[in-house]
Write a protein that holds these residues in place. Structure first.
Motif: not given
Ligand SMILES: *Cc1c(COP(=O)(O)O)cnc(C)c1O
Length: 364
Positions: A285-297, A340-350
């Motif tokens: 999810l972190i990879i997908r979402r940060t790519r959508e945001l224009g970054f290069a995971p 990559a943490g818990t779903p809550t942590e990941t959501a807060a990070f993203l």
């Protein structure tokens, strides 16, 4: 008070800094690739009982050869391994240090492919082993040809291969390991600290051990196992390789409490590893979402993602910290690494990352 500069320190330690990922008390800690899930209740109760049971005997030294633990670790790893082929110490960092004490040292060298785990050069310095850093390709991969060529050119005594690689998450094919092994007379250590996150059917260097007496595979309970606080790392190799490590270990280096806790954890390995699938999903999810945001995971087979294409990583790090989230700046330009943490942590990070980070301009 005097300073370090006033002391007659060994030459190769002058100017060095201790390993120093910051340990800050913030709500969301995604900086050292721990499993951020707590231990399951059933395991806690059972491990507590095991610890209780050994306390009365703490007047005696522990089992120096930690035979029961080695049997249990062999059973966990499978691949036909037996207790004589297993070694353990207080974290796989200590195992790697013992490898360098036995096979490195003055006049000898350790080679690895960089960027890689920041402890390798520190362990080299601490054992007076010279450090040979061979750069990875731009996408952080290593091919069998390049790896074998580097090993033939530098003739190292020890090679560390980190797979998946920290801090980049990059996988490494078994062909690279075989090519390196065939190109050297030295020992080859495959650091599989994050192996469990590569997936249940992922290839492992354990399958290559038979017939390769100079090959070893190190693992740890610090990551997938959610047991970083116990300090238990281990290694599988030919029994003679393990004998070599017994020459340099300190007597009774694994306390009775550590042995009991690790044995308890292994009895509950399924429960302790239960969150690995979920962590893999958060990583993707972190990879997908940060790519959508224009970054290069970068692609990752571990429990963390190296996010590239960040215009100002230091400012982003600080802004995340102000929001109670700590990630890691490994010093690779335009990147940050996040666990990559818990779903809550990941959501807060993203959510926070989308707010505070900006991608590099497309043409830079
Ligand atoms: C975390 C990590 C280790 C494990 O360290 P422990 O001493 O077992 O906690 C080993 N190698 C790599 C590449 C790591 O990232």
């Amino acid at each position: 008070m005097s300073t370090l500069d006033d002391l007659p320190l060994r030459d190769e330690l002058v100017g060095q800094r201790p390993y120093g990922a910051p340990q800050l008390d913030v709500p969301i800690e995604l900086n050292v690739n721990e499993n951020t899930h707590g231990l399951p209740g059933e395991a806690i109760a059972d491990i507590a009982q095991s610890l209780h049971d050994v306390i009365a005997g703490l007047n005696r030294y522990p089992d120096r050869e930690f035979s029961r633990l080695r049997e249990a670790l062999a059973g966990y790893l499978g691949h036909g391994l037996v207790a004589d082929q297993i070694w353990a110490a207080n974290g796989s960092n200590e195992v790697l240090q013992q490898v360098l004490q036995a096979f490195g040292g003055p006049g000898r060298s350790l080679l690895s492919f960089t960027p890689t785990y920041s402890m390798y050069p520190l362990l080299a310095a601490g054992t007076q082993t010279s450090w040979v850093a061979v750069p990875r390709a731009e996408d952080f991969t290593v091919t069998p040809e390049v790896a074998a060529e580097a090993v033939r050119a530098h003739r190292p005594d020890v090679v560390f291969l980190c797979r998946p690689n920290n801090p980049t998450g990059t996988g490494l094919s078994l062909e690279v390991i075989e090519a390196v092994y065939d190109a050297t007379d030295g020992v080859v250590i495959v650091d599989e600290a994050y192996q469990e996150f590569a997936g249940p059917d992922a290839p492992t260097a354990l399958s290559l051990l038979a017939g390769k007496p100079r090959l070893a595979v190190s693992r740890t309970m610090s990551k997938a196992f959610a047991f970083a606080g116990v300090r238990l790392g281990y290694l599988a190799a030919d029994a003679a390789f393990v004998d070599a490590l017994r020459l340099v270990r300190l007597p009774y280096h694994l306390s009775a409490l550590t042995q009991a806790a690790a044995l308890g954890a292994l009895r509950h390995s399924e429960a302790l590893l239960a969150n690995v699938e979920s962590i893999r999903a958060q990583r993707d999810l972190i990879i997908r979402r940060t790519r959508e945001l224009g970054f290069a995971p970068y692609p990752s087979e571990a429990n963390f993602v190296l996010i590239g294409g960040i215009s100002d990583p230091q400012a982003t790090f600080t802004a995340l910290l102000e929001r109670g989230i700590i990630v890691r700046d490994n010093g690779i330009p335009h990147t940050l690494r996040v666990t990559a943490g818990t779903p809550t942590e990941t959501a807060a990070f993203l959510e926070a990352f989308a707010e505070v980070a900006s991608p590099m301009a497309a043409d830079s």
